[in-house]
Design a protein around this motif. Sequence first.
Motif, PDB file in Angstrom:
ATOM      1  N   GLN A 130       0.822  -1.197   0.000  1.00  0.00           N
ATOM      2  CA  GLN A 130       0.000   0.000   0.000  1.00  0.00           C
ATOM      3  C   GLN A 130       0.856   1.247   0.000  1.00  0.00           C
ATOM      4  O   GLN A 130       2.007   1.222   0.405  1.00  0.00           O
ATOM      5  N   ALA A 131       0.252   2.318  -0.442  1.00  0.00           N
ATOM      6  CA  ALA A 131       0.946   3.597  -0.475  1.00  0.00           C
ATOM      7  C   ALA A 131       0.524   4.416   0.739  1.00  0.00           C
ATOM      8  O   ALA A 131       0.634   3.945   1.853  1.00  0.00           O
ATOM      9  N   HIS A 132      -0.008   5.618   0.547  1.00  0.00           N
ATOM     10  CA  HIS A 132      -0.257   6.530   1.658  1.00  0.00           C
ATOM     11  C   HIS A 132      -1.414   6.110   2.561  1.00  0.00           C
ATOM     12  O   HIS A 132      -1.296   6.100   3.774  1.00  0.00           O
ATOM     13  N   GLN A 133      -2.540   5.757   2.017  1.00  0.00           N
ATOM     14  CA  GLN A 133      -3.705   5.347   2.820  1.00  0.00           C
ATOM     15  C   GLN A 133      -3.514   3.906   3.276  1.00  0.00           C
ATOM     16  O   GLN A 133      -3.030   3.075   2.539  1.00  0.00           O
ATOM     17  N   ASN A 134      -3.893   3.582   4.509  1.00  0.00           N
ATOM     18  CA  ASN A 134      -3.682   2.232   5.026  1.00  0.00           C
ATOM     19  C   ASN A 134      -4.915   1.350   4.896  1.00  0.00           C
ATOM     20  O   ASN A 134      -6.034   1.805   5.004  1.00  0.00           O
ATOM     21  N   PHE A 135      -4.667   0.080   4.675  1.00  0.00           N
ATOM     22  CA  PHE A 135      -5.699  -0.935   4.796  1.00  0.00           C
ATOM     23  C   PHE A 135      -5.090  -2.079   5.586  1.00  0.00           C
ATOM     24  O   PHE A 135      -3.875  -2.235   5.641  1.00  0.00           O
ATOM     25  N   HIS A 136      -5.927  -2.876   6.236  1.00  0.00           N
ATOM     26  CA  HIS A 136      -5.415  -3.899   7.138  1.00  0.00           C
ATOM     27  C   HIS A 136      -5.960  -5.293   6.867  1.00  0.00           C
ATOM     28  O   HIS A 136      -5.520  -6.252   7.475  1.00  0.00           O
ATOM     29  N   GLN A 137      -6.934  -5.392   5.951  1.00  0.00           N
ATOM     30  CA  GLN A 137      -7.517  -6.697   5.702  1.00  0.00           C
ATOM     31  C   GLN A 137      -8.073  -6.756   4.288  1.00  0.00           C
ATOM     32  O   GLN A 137      -8.501  -5.746   3.739  1.00  0.00           O
ATOM     33  N   PHE A 138      -8.031  -7.946   3.712  1.00  0.00           N
ATOM     34  CA  PHE A 138      -8.629  -8.180   2.404  1.00  0.00           C
ATOM     35  C   PHE A 138      -9.188  -9.594   2.373  1.00  0.00           C
ATOM     36  O   PHE A 138      -8.914 -10.417   3.246  1.00  0.00           O
ATOM     37  N   TRP A 139      -9.997  -9.850   1.365  1.00  0.00           N
ATOM     38  CA  TRP A 139     -10.636 -11.145   1.176  1.00  0.00           C
ATOM     39  C   TRP A 139     -10.445 -11.577  -0.272  1.00  0.00           C
ATOM     40  O   TRP A 139     -10.473 -10.754  -1.174  1.00  0.00           O
ATOM     41  N   VAL A 140     -10.275 -12.864  -0.477  1.00  0.00           N
ATOM     42  CA  VAL A 140     -10.259 -13.456  -1.812  1.00  0.00           C
ATOM     43  C   VAL A 140     -11.511 -14.327  -1.900  1.00  0.00           C
ATOM     44  O   VAL A 140     -11.648 -15.286  -1.131  1.00  0.00           O
ATOM     45  N   ASN A 141     -12.420 -13.950  -2.783  1.00  0.00           N
ATOM     46  CA  ASN A 141     -13.696 -14.668  -2.926  1.00  0.00           C
ATOM     47  C   ASN A 141     -14.391 -14.844  -1.580  1.00  0.00           C
ATOM     48  O   ASN A 141     -14.910 -15.913  -1.263  1.00  0.00           O
ATOM     49  N   GLY A 142     -14.369 -13.794  -0.761  1.00  0.00           N
ATOM     50  CA  GLY A 142     -15.082 -13.799   0.507  1.00  0.00           C
ATOM     51  C   GLY A 142     -14.345 -14.399   1.684  1.00  0.00           C
ATOM     52  O   GLY A 142     -14.860 -14.426   2.796  1.00  0.00           O
ATOM     53  N   VAL A 143     -13.106 -14.872   1.481  1.00  0.00           N
ATOM     54  CA  VAL A 143     -12.331 -15.491   2.559  1.00  0.00           C
ATOM     55  C   VAL A 143     -11.093 -14.644   2.841  1.00  0.00           C
ATOM     56  O   VAL A 143     -10.301 -14.358   1.944  1.00  0.00           O
ATOM     57  N   SER A 144     -10.927 -14.246   4.106  1.00  0.00           N
ATOM     58  CA  SER A 144      -9.776 -13.436   4.494  1.00  0.00           C
ATOM     59  C   SER A 144      -8.686 -14.316   5.103  1.00  0.00           C
ATOM     60  O   SER A 144      -8.983 -15.219   5.890  1.00  0.00           O
ATOM     61  N   PRO A 145      -7.410 -14.045   4.771  1.00  0.00           N
ATOM     62  CA  PRO A 145      -6.323 -14.778   5.422  1.00  0.00           C
ATOM     63  C   PRO A 145      -6.117 -14.305   6.864  1.00  0.00           C
ATOM     64  O   PRO A 145      -5.398 -14.936   7.621  1.00  0.00           O
ATOM     65  N   GLY A 146      -6.739 -13.171   7.240  1.00  0.00           N
ATOM     66  CA  GLY A 146      -6.611 -12.638   8.596  1.00  0.00           C
ATOM     67  C   GLY A 146      -6.139 -11.204   8.593  1.00  0.00           C
ATOM     68  O   GLY A 146      -5.697 -10.668   7.574  1.00  0.00           O
ATOM     69  N   LEU A 147      -6.246 -10.585   9.727  1.00  0.00           N
ATOM     70  CA  LEU A 147      -5.853  -9.190   9.887  1.00  0.00           C
ATOM     71  C   LEU A 147      -4.368  -9.013   9.593  1.00  0.00           C
ATOM     72  O   LEU A 147      -3.523  -9.703  10.172  1.00  0.00           O
ATOM     73  N   GLU A 148      -4.060  -8.135   8.654  1.00  0.00           N
ATOM     74  CA  GLU A 148      -2.700  -7.780   8.240  1.00  0.00           C
ATOM     75  C   GLU A 148      -1.881  -8.962   7.728  1.00  0.00           C
ATOM     76  O   GLU A 148      -0.662  -8.908   7.695  1.00  0.00           O
ATOM     77  N   GLU A 149      -2.549 -10.032   7.306  1.00  0.00           N
ATOM     78  CA  GLU A 149      -1.851 -11.165   6.686  1.00  0.00           C
ATOM     79  C   GLU A 149      -1.674 -10.888   5.199  1.00  0.00           C
ATOM     80  O   GLU A 149      -2.577 -10.390   4.544  1.00  0.00           O
ATOM     81  N   CYS A 150      -0.518 -11.246   4.661  1.00  0.00           N
ATOM     82  CA  CYS A 150      -0.185 -11.084   3.242  1.00  0.00           C
ATOM     83  C   CYS A 150      -0.186  -9.613   2.831  1.00  0.00           C
ATOM     84  O   CYS A 150      -0.379  -9.293   1.654  1.00  0.00           O
ATOM     85  N   ILE A 151       0.027  -8.719   3.770  1.00  0.00           N
ATOM     86  CA  ILE A 151       0.047  -7.282   3.490  1.00  0.00           C
ATOM     87  C   ILE A 151       1.383  -6.712   3.957  1.00  0.00           C
ATOM     88  O   ILE A 151       1.771  -6.903   5.100  1.00  0.00           O
ATOM     89  N   ARG A 152       2.049  -6.002   3.066  1.00  0.00           N
ATOM     90  CA  ARG A 152       3.258  -5.269   3.447  1.00  0.00           C
ATOM     91  C   ARG A 152       2.823  -3.944   4.042  1.00  0.00           C
ATOM     92  O   ARG A 152       2.425  -3.032   3.319  1.00  0.00           O
ATOM     93  N   MET A 153       2.865  -3.846   5.336  1.00  0.00           N
ATOM     94  CA  MET A 153       2.527  -2.585   5.983  1.00  0.00           C
ATOM     95  C   MET A 153       3.682  -1.607   5.733  1.00  0.00           C
ATOM     96  O   MET A 153       4.846  -1.983   5.870  1.00  0.00           O
TER      97      MET A 153
END
Length: 155
Positions: A16-39
């Motif tokens: 991510q760039a300037h704005q933060n996000f902490h969670q995402f889903w693939v087809n409705g399933v999330s790997p978890g909070l801040e998983e697979c995300i480069r903060m």
Amino acid sequence: MYASALLLPLAFTAIQAHQNFHQFWVNGVSPGLEECIRMPPSNSPVTDVTSNDITCNVNGNTVPRTEAVCAAAAGDTIKVQWDSSTHPGPITHFLLGPIGDATLESGVGSWVKIDEQSYVDGQWANEIMEAVDMTHEFTLPSNLESGDYLVCLFS
């Protein structure tokens, strides 16, 4: 910072760039909070858009990375949840890849825009997203090759 005809697995890490996000889903399933995300190491705005910092925020291009890599397939639906924001503007999603290993990729390279939400019916993306718990969905292109990708989300 991705099934129809392509059944080969893809792996990705979101950045991510300037704005933060902490969670995402693939087809409705999330790997978890801040998983697979480069903060990003900071939430500082990038002031030199010609610098390598534009890809992963200030000093965010250091590799190797320890974040997990999550699976997705071409044509999958990705849902992201951003922090609430009062600054108006678009959100844009880009892909880099296929690459050899997402954990070793700095993010410096040629990115391809795959989605954007901007100004719709008198509202900016942040205003539209407020009504849906600061989420936005987009679909990975159906013609992606198998391999690792970085998905970047810009605000």
